[in-house]
Scaffold this motif. Structure first.
Motif, PDB file in Angstrom:
ATOM      1  N   UNK A 441       0.761  -1.244   0.000  1.00 22.49           N
ATOM      2  CA  UNK A 441       0.000   0.000   0.000  1.00 22.49           C
ATOM      3  C   UNK A 441       0.784   1.282   0.000  1.00 22.49           C
ATOM      4  N   UNK A 442       1.994   1.299  -0.536  1.00 20.78           N
ATOM      5  CA  UNK A 442       2.796   2.519  -0.554  1.00 20.78           C
ATOM      6  C   UNK A 442       2.099   3.666  -1.273  1.00 20.78           C
ATOM      7  N   UNK A 443       1.299   3.365  -2.273  1.00 25.08           N
ATOM      8  CA  UNK A 443       0.673   4.432  -3.045  1.00 25.08           C
ATOM      9  C   UNK A 443      -0.507   5.086  -2.337  1.00 25.08           C
ATOM     10  N   UNK A 444      -0.930   4.484  -1.239  1.00 24.62           N
ATOM     11  CA  UNK A 444      -1.996   5.109  -0.459  1.00 24.62           C
ATOM     12  C   UNK A 444      -1.455   6.264   0.392  1.00 24.62           C
ATOM     13  N   UNK A 445      -0.143   6.288   0.554  1.00 22.08           N
ATOM     14  CA  UNK A 445       0.503   7.309   1.374  1.00 22.08           C
ATOM     15  C   UNK A 445       1.161   8.355   0.474  1.00 22.08           C
ATOM     16  N   UNK A 446       1.389   9.555   0.990  1.00 25.00           N
ATOM     17  CA  UNK A 446       2.061  10.582   0.192  1.00 25.00           C
ATOM     18  C   UNK A 446       3.420  10.105  -0.309  1.00 25.00           C
ATOM     19  N   UNK A 447       3.752  10.489  -1.534  1.00 24.57           N
ATOM     20  CA  UNK A 447       5.003  10.061  -2.166  1.00 24.57           C
ATOM     21  C   UNK A 447       5.958  11.238  -2.285  1.00 24.57           C
ATOM     22  N   UNK A 448       7.267  10.987  -2.325  1.00 23.09           N
ATOM     23  CA  UNK A 448       8.265  12.059  -2.198  1.00 23.09           C
ATOM     24  C   UNK A 448       8.599  12.786  -3.493  1.00 23.09           C
ATOM     25  N   UNK A 449       7.607  13.443  -4.077  1.00 25.91           N
ATOM     26  CA  UNK A 449       7.867  14.338  -5.206  1.00 25.91           C
ATOM     27  C   UNK A 449       7.110  15.633  -4.945  1.00 25.91           C
ATOM     28  N   UNK A 462       1.282  20.288   3.195  1.00 26.76           N
ATOM     29  CA  UNK A 462       1.808  21.636   3.357  1.00 26.76           C
ATOM     30  C   UNK A 462       3.121  21.675   4.124  1.00 26.76           C
ATOM     31  N   UNK A 463       3.416  20.644   4.890  1.00 27.52           N
ATOM     32  CA  UNK A 463       4.623  20.631   5.712  1.00 27.52           C
ATOM     33  C   UNK A 463       5.772  19.879   5.054  1.00 27.52           C
ATOM     34  N   UNK A 464       5.590  19.435   3.800  1.00 23.62           N
ATOM     35  CA  UNK A 464       6.647  18.671   3.149  1.00 23.62           C
ATOM     36  C   UNK A 464       6.483  18.763   1.642  1.00 23.62           C
ATOM     37  N   UNK A 465       7.338  18.068   0.928  1.00 25.94           N
ATOM     38  CA  UNK A 465       7.238  17.998  -0.529  1.00 25.94           C
ATOM     39  C   UNK A 465       6.471  16.756  -0.975  1.00 25.94           C
ATOM     40  N   UNK A 466       5.767  16.130  -0.064  1.00 27.68           N
ATOM     41  CA  UNK A 466       5.059  14.895  -0.383  1.00 27.68           C
ATOM     42  C   UNK A 466       3.700  15.193  -1.001  1.00 27.68           C
ATOM     43  N   UNK A 467       3.264  14.285  -1.860  1.00 23.66           N
ATOM     44  CA  UNK A 467       1.982  14.425  -2.552  1.00 23.66           C
ATOM     45  C   UNK A 467       1.131  13.186  -2.309  1.00 23.66           C
ATOM     46  N   UNK A 468      -0.128  13.396  -1.985  1.00 21.96           N
ATOM     47  CA  UNK A 468      -1.087  12.299  -1.931  1.00 21.96           C
ATOM     48  C   UNK A 468      -1.722  12.185  -3.314  1.00 21.96           C
TER      49      UNK A 468
END
Length: 511
Positions: A441-449, A462-468
């Motif tokens: 389920x990695x894609x259910x969590x925000x990814x590092x781009x 808003x607190x990181x570069x992660x995208x859901x």
């Protein structure tokens, strides 16, 4: 260079694809019951990527590996190809799930000197020796080799059985190519590189301004995987020990293939504009092997491979042989295994306690639309062709420029290396770790781009570069952000930087 459908603004979707397809990007060794009876036609890995050898960026390389788990010392016959088989690499360049170009390989391993094997006088008789060579072999002198293996290369446009076919010739006019003998050992072939490189051929492609290249021969296995432990009900704690106490540490010692086994590679390099069609930059490809069935009915397909681990860990046991006999247009019959994959259920049963969970750790977002997109269509804006017909094949957006070996990241697209897996697959792309993580389920969590890549409907933290990505909710995958791994790393730096990219095969005798 202009990327089709704003590729730079769709990197996040590419990341989703990287992770999703990752679960199937591993080696396919003895993946179905029937294929175990015919190892010469067992496809093991399929690679497709923009060539990253210097000066060759205008080309696409395809590598279809066959005959798994070759022991380097496996003589005296070693690993010839099947003369009664037809090996093929198929390319779909318009997204309709049907082959538009097929490169066919047919083998003949009975070419001998003057129609006779090497014979020696023994008393009053002259008898054939039991070995393939009677003395040392070099790039300039193969006189001691008693049996040669040859192959023809044919290009079919349209349907692989009824389309227009042309036998391809080398630039020097040859219509029969030589496959170098396997790496018997240092005494027989002191300089295997020089010997084998002699059989890299340039060949003419009708309708193409530039020539292609072809090599068929033994290579060192490039797929890194903790194979024995994985198939023994995942007999390890598949979490990175560097960040999870009790997990497995990354080590070459965990690898059952690289540095221990060889394979046989059918490698092609073709000008990019000779495999694409019109404005469509995305191509799909897969490899098959067929054997003689009945003179009235031609050949029967017995092996099929693109994103490799499909048949091992996605397709259910009763349907594995059926998948090997199928074509991409048949893939609706296997959709249930994609929408409701069973491996996460098994991992939950095996490792719920290991990750400290009180309840089910398998993803619960059914149907798994993320898998459907990854397996059957590709992602819009990245490697989904216009008007795509859902089907399982490896897809490559040829508009993405290649990366030099020293700039490649083994996690490919998920590490913002858009030229890597799953935008095709390079030999140095490490797909197993991605596989395990996405299965859980990695894609259910925000990814590092970061948001600078932008994806419609994606929400940035808003607190990181992660995208859901919005494919599923984090609550659907309680351990989706855990560092799952098999502990067997790989990188492009460990492999060749030139065609055919895979390393020199391990010698049967290194002495």
């Amino acid at each position: 260079m202009k990327f089709k459908r704003h590729i730079l603004t769709s990197g996040l979707v590419a990341t989703a694809l990287a992770a999703s397809v990752g679960m199937v990007g591993a080696s396919s060794h003895r993946e179905a019951p029937a294929i175990t009876k015919t190892p010469k036609v067992d496809a093991t890995d399929f690679y497709m990527f923009r060539s990253y050898e210097r000066g060759r960026k205008g080309y696409v390389t395809f590598i279809a590996n066959y005959q798994p788990l070759q022991a380097p010392y496996g003589g005296p016959n070693y690993f010839t190809m099947d003369e009664d088989a037809l090996y093929e690499i198929h390319i779909d360049n318009n997204g309709d799930a049907k082959e538009d170009l097929t490169f066919q390989f047919r083998f003949d391993n009975t070419r001998v000197k003057n129609g006779k094997h090497i014979r020696v006088p023994v008393g009053d008789k002259k008898l054939a020796i039991p070995l393939r060579a009677a003395g040392p072999i070099s790039a300039g002198d193969t006189g001691n080799l008693g049996e040669n293996e040859a192959y023809s290369l044919t290009l079919v446009r349209g349907d692989r059985r009824t389309g227009k076919s042309r036998v391809l010739k080398s630039t020097s006019g040859l219509d029969s190519f030589t496959k170098p003998v396997d790496n018997i050992g240092k005494k027989t072939i002191p300089d295997y590189d020089a010997y084998a490189n002699r059989y890299i051929y340039d060949f003419k492609i009708p309708g193409c301004k530039k020539d292609g290249r072809v090599f068929v021969g033994q290579r060192a296995e490039a797929f890194a995987v903790n194979l024995g432990e994985i198939f023994d009900l995942v007999n390890l704690v598949p979490l990175d020990g560097a960040s999870f106490p009790g997990g497995i540490m990354q080590s070459r010692d965990n690898d059952d293939l690289v540095g221990k086994a060889n394979v046989t590679s059918l490698a092609l390099e073709v000008p990019t504009n000779c495999v694409t069609q019109g404005d469509e930059t995305v191509i799909g490809a897969w490899t098959t092997a067929s054997i003689k069935h009945d003179n009235r009915y031609g050949t029967r397909q017995v092996s099929r491979l693109s994103n490799p681990l499909v048949n091992e860990v996605v397709i259910g046991l009763p349907d594995k042989n059926k998948f090997n006999r199928s074509s991409p247009t048949d893939d609706g019959a296997f959709a249930k295994y994609v929408t409701n994959p069973t491996l996460p259920f098994l991992l939950d049963a095996l490792f719920r306690d290991a990750v400290g969970a009180d309840d089910n750790i398998a993803p619960s977002n059914f149907p798994r639309q993320d898998f459907v997109t990854a397996f059957l269509t590709g992602f819009p804006g990245f490697n989904q062709p216009a008007g795509v017909v859902g089907s399982e094949m490896m897809r490559l957006n040829t508009a993405v420029p290649p990366r030099l070996r020293n700039l490649q990241h083994s996690y490919g697209v998920v590490a913002e290396d858009l030229a890597g897996f799953p935008n095709g697959r390079r030999p140095g792309d490490d797909v197993v770790d991605i596989a395990l993580r996405v299965m859980m389920g990695a894609l259910c969590h925000p990814v590092p781009l970061g948001a600078e890549l932008g994806v419609d409907g994606a929400v940035e933290d808003e607190d990181s570069d992660l995208i859901n990505l919005g494919l599923c909710d984090p609550e659907d995958a309680p351990v989706g952000n855990a560092p799952f791994t098999d502990g067997a790393p790989i990188s492009a730096a460990e492999l060749q930087n030139v065609f055919p990219y895979l390393n020199t095969p391990l010698a049967g005798s290194p002495n």
